[in-house]
Design an enzyme around this catalytic site. Structure first.
Site, PDB file in Angstrom:
ATOM      1  CG  HIS A  85      -3.909  -4.587   1.089  1.00 55.39           C
ATOM      2  ND1 HIS A  85      -4.605  -5.709   1.439  1.00 55.39           N
ATOM      3  CD2 HIS A  85      -4.571  -4.041   0.049  1.00 55.39           C
ATOM      4  CE1 HIS A  85      -5.628  -5.855   0.625  1.00 55.39           C
ATOM      5  NE2 HIS A  85      -5.646  -4.857  -0.223  1.00 55.39           N
TER       6      HIS A  85
HETATM    7  C1  UD1 Z   1      -5.037  -2.695  -4.909  1.00 59.76           C
HETATM    8  C2  UD1 Z   1      -6.566  -2.657  -4.965  1.00 59.76           C
HETATM    9  C3  UD1 Z   1      -7.122  -3.463  -3.806  1.00 59.76           C
HETATM   10  C4  UD1 Z   1      -6.542  -4.855  -3.759  1.00 59.76           C
HETATM   11  C5  UD1 Z   1      -5.022  -4.754  -3.707  1.00 59.76           C
HETATM   12  C6  UD1 Z   1      -4.342  -6.094  -3.657  1.00 59.76           C
HETATM   13  C7  UD1 Z   1      -7.625  -0.596  -5.820  1.00 59.76           C
HETATM   14  C8  UD1 Z   1      -8.357   0.616  -5.429  1.00 59.76           C
HETATM   15  N1  UD1 Z   1      -7.071  -1.306  -4.811  1.00 59.76           N
HETATM   16  O1  UD1 Z   1      -4.651  -2.014  -3.721  1.00 59.76           O
HETATM   17  O2  UD1 Z   1      -8.528  -3.563  -3.947  1.00 59.76           O
HETATM   18  O3  UD1 Z   1      -7.020  -5.531  -2.620  1.00 59.76           O
HETATM   19  O4  UD1 Z   1      -4.610  -4.034  -4.891  1.00 59.76           O
HETATM   20  O5  UD1 Z   1      -2.979  -5.931  -3.470  1.00 59.76           O
HETATM   21  O6  UD1 Z   1      -7.560  -0.903  -6.981  1.00 59.76           O
HETATM   22  N2  UD1 Z   1       3.105  -0.995  -4.904  1.00 59.76           N
HETATM   23  C9  UD1 Z   1       4.329  -1.526  -5.165  1.00 59.76           C
HETATM   24  N3  UD1 Z   1       4.427  -2.474  -6.144  1.00 59.76           N
HETATM   25  C10 UD1 Z   1       3.373  -2.891  -6.869  1.00 59.76           C
HETATM   26  C11 UD1 Z   1       2.121  -2.328  -6.599  1.00 59.76           C
HETATM   27  C12 UD1 Z   1       1.987  -1.401  -5.602  1.00 59.76           C
HETATM   28  O7  UD1 Z   1       5.305  -1.177  -4.545  1.00 59.76           O
HETATM   29  O8  UD1 Z   1       3.533  -3.769  -7.744  1.00 59.76           O
HETATM   30  C13 UD1 Z   1       2.946  -0.001  -3.813  1.00 59.76           C
HETATM   31  C14 UD1 Z   1       3.056   1.404  -4.277  1.00 59.76           C
HETATM   32  O9  UD1 Z   1       3.690   2.137  -3.273  1.00 59.76           O
HETATM   33  C15 UD1 Z   1       1.620   1.854  -4.374  1.00 59.76           C
HETATM   34  C16 UD1 Z   1       0.960   1.068  -3.284  1.00 59.76           C
HETATM   35  O10 UD1 Z   1       1.661  -0.162  -3.221  1.00 59.76           O
HETATM   36  O11 UD1 Z   1       1.480   3.219  -4.241  1.00 59.76           O
HETATM   37  C17 UD1 Z   1      -0.505   0.826  -3.486  1.00 59.76           C
HETATM   38  O12 UD1 Z   1      -0.754   0.186  -4.751  1.00 59.76           O
HETATM   39  P1  UD1 Z   1      -2.177   0.363  -5.494  1.00 59.76           P
HETATM   40  O13 UD1 Z   1      -2.203  -0.448  -6.729  1.00 59.76           O
HETATM   41  O14 UD1 Z   1      -2.517   1.799  -5.578  1.00 59.76           O
HETATM   42  O15 UD1 Z   1      -3.225  -0.234  -4.482  1.00 59.76           O
HETATM   43  P2  UD1 Z   1      -3.179  -1.477  -3.522  1.00 59.76           P
HETATM   44  O16 UD1 Z   1      -3.092  -0.961  -2.131  1.00 59.76           O
HETATM   45  O17 UD1 Z   1      -2.186  -2.511  -3.947  1.00 59.76           O
END
Ligand code: UD1
Length: 366
Positions: free
Chosen positions: A210
Site C-alpha cells: 500500500h
Molecule cells: C495510512 C498511513 C500508513 C499506514 C496505513 C495503513 C499515513 C501517512 N499513512 O496510509 O502509515 O501504514 O495507513 O493502512 O498516515 N481509503 C479508503 N478507506 C479508508 C481509508 C483509506 O478507501 O478507510 C483510501 C482512500 O482512497 C485514501 C487512501 O486509501 O485516499 C489512502 O488512505 P490514507 O489514510 O491517506 O493513507 P494510507 O495509504 O491508508
C-alpha cells in the site's frame, strides 16, 4: 463526589493504531483515579479499515469521533489538528497517548504540545532515514515533541539519543502490537477465511502492498506485480488489497498480472492473522507486518529499499529485497529453499502494555 483525578486521552485514527492502543487501555483500566478517553480521528473510515478493528479488539467505542476521512496530507493533518484541539480544550487531559507514525499521530502531538499537554509516544525512535516516506516525517516530529518516548527495540533508543533526546525520557518497553498478536493467536484458524481463499496450511504466500512509493508509481508497481505473477505460478499467493492499491491496479491496467493471485478485500484483524500465521512466506511493504512475521517466525520479504525496523532483520525473519522484479524473485527462492531461524527480539513477549502502563502511572501519579 468521587471525581477522577487524572485523564488520559488516547488517539487512534488508522488501521495500524487500533492493535497498539487496545492492550494499553486494557492494562490501564483498573488504575484507580484514572479516566481514559478514546479519540478516533477517522483517518480510516471503511468498516474493514477501522470500525471492524475496534469491535474485534474489544476497544471501547470511541468517546470522540473526528471524522476527518481521506485527503491530501496537509488537509488531513490540518483537519485532525483543528478538531483535536477542541477535544483537548473540552477534556483537559493530563496526558495524550499517541502510537505509531501515521498522520493522526503527528497531528495530535502538535496540538497537545502547543497546549502544554504532555505526550507519550508508543513506538518511538524508529527511523528509516528516508524522508520521502511521509511516516518518517511523522516519526521525527512526534519524537521531537513527545515527553515520554516508549521504544520497541534498542535501535529506537540509539536513534533518539543521537538526536539529542534526554535519556530520562526514553524507555525501552518492547513491541506492544505483539501483545495483541499473542492474545489473538489462538483464534487464528484457517477455517475463518476458507470462504474467501483456497489454500493449505504452510503452503502459500501472503502479499500486502500500500505504500505510495510502490503503488502510485506505475513502473514500480508493474515490476512488483510481475514478480508476484511469477511466484503465483509456483505457489498460491493471497493478496488482501488496500483500497489505495485497488484503485491503482485499475488505473494502471495491471489486473492481468493478478489473474493467478487470490485477491480479497481488506480483512479484519483475526482473519488476517489467520492467514499470516499459517503462511509459508509473507511479502509486504508494511511496517507492522515485518514485525508480526518476526513474532510468528515466518519469513518476510520486505518490498522496499529500507526499513525503520532493523531489528526484524538482525533478530527476526525479515529480508529487505527492494522492488525490482529479479530481486523479489531471488528473495523468494532464497526464502523457500533456506531454513529461517526463528528468533524473537527481546521484550517482544506480550507484556509490553503492562510495562507502558506502569510508566504512565508513575508519570501521572508519581
Ligand atoms: C495510512 C498511513 C500508513 C499506514 C496505513 C495503513 C499515513 C501517512 N499513512 O496510509 O502509515 O501504514 O495507513 O493502512 O498516515 N481509503 C479508503 N478507506 C479508508 C481509508 C483509506 O478507501 O478507510 C483510501 C482512500 O482512497 C485514501 C487512501 O486509501 O485516499 C489512502 O488512505 P490514507 O489514510 O491517506 O493513507 P494510507 O495509504 O491508508
Amino acid at each position: 463526589m468521587n471525581r477522577p483525578q487524572k485523564t488520559i486521552l488516547h488517539v487512534v485514527g488508522a488501521r495500524p493504531n487500533y492493535m497498539k492502543i487496545a492492550p494499553l487501555m486494557d492494562a490501564l483500566k483498573s488504575v484507580p483515579g484514572l479516566r481514559q478517553v478514546l479519540v478516533n480521528t477517522g483517518q480510516h473510515y471503511d468498516e474493514a479499515m477501522a470500525k471492524g478493528f475496534i469491535r474485534e479488539l474489544s476497544l471501547p467505542m470511541p468517546d470522540r469521533d473526528l471524522e476527518v476521512g481521506s485527503a491530501t496530507h496537509a488537509v488531513q493533518t490540518g483537519n485532525v489538528m483543528i478538531r483535536f484541539e477542541q477535544v483537548c480544550l473540552d477534556e483537559r487531559p493530563d496526558l495524550v497517548v499517541v502510537v505509531g507514525d501515521v498522520n493522526s499521530t503527528m497531528a495530535a502531538t502538535l496540538v497537545a504540545a502547543k497546549l502544554l499537554i504532555p505526550v507519550a509516544h508508543v513506538e518511538a525512535g524508529l527511523r528509516s532515514n528516508d524522508r520521502t516516506m511521509p511516516e518518517e516525517i511523522n516519526r521525527i516530529v512526534t519524537d521531537r515533541l513527545a515527553d515520554l518516548l516508549l521504544t520497541p527495540s534498542p535501535d529506537g533508543n540509539d536513534n533518539l539519543l543521537r538526536e539529542g533526546v534526554p535519556a530520562e525520557r526514553i524507555h525501552l518497553v518492547g513491541n506492544i502490537m505483539i501483545d495483541t498478536l499473542y492474545r489473538h493467536l489462538p483464534l487464528a484458524t484457517l477455517d475463518r477465511v476458507a470462504d474467501r481463499v483456497t489454500i493449505r496450511d504452510g503452503e502459500y504466500a501472503v502479499l500486502t502492498l500500500h505504500r505510495p512509493s510502490n503503488v502510485d508509481v506505475p513502473g514500480t508497481f508493474r515490476g512488483i506485480l510481475t514478480a508476484i505473477a511469477a511466484i503465483a505460478a509456483e505457489m498460491p499467493v493471497v493478496f488482501p488489497v488496500h483500497p489505495r492499491t485497488q484503485a491503482r491496479v485499475k488505473e494502471f491496467g495491471l489486473g492481468e498480472l493478478l489473474k493467478d493471485v487470490q485477491v480479497t478485500g481488506p480483512l479484519g484483524y483475526i482473519d488476517f492473522l489467520s492467514l499470516t500465521s499459517h503462511a509459508k512466506l509473507v511479502l509486504t511493504d508494511s511496517g507492522g507486518l515485518q514485525e508480526e512475521s518476526t513474532a510468528l517466525g515466518i519469513p518476510c520479504l520486505t518490498l522496499r529499499e529500507n526499513t525503520e525496523r532493523p531489528v526484524t532483520v538482525s533478530q527476526g525473519t525479515n529480508a529487505i529485497v527492494g522492488t525490482k522484479t529479479a530481486d523479489i524473485i531471488a528473495g523468494y527462492r532464497a526464502a523457500v529453499s533456506g531454513r529461517v531461524e526463528k528468533r524473537r527480539p527481546d521484550l517482544w513477549d506480550g507484556q509490553t502494555a503492562r510495562r507502558v502502563a506502569a510508566i504512565l502511572q508513575r508519570f501521572l501519579f508519581g
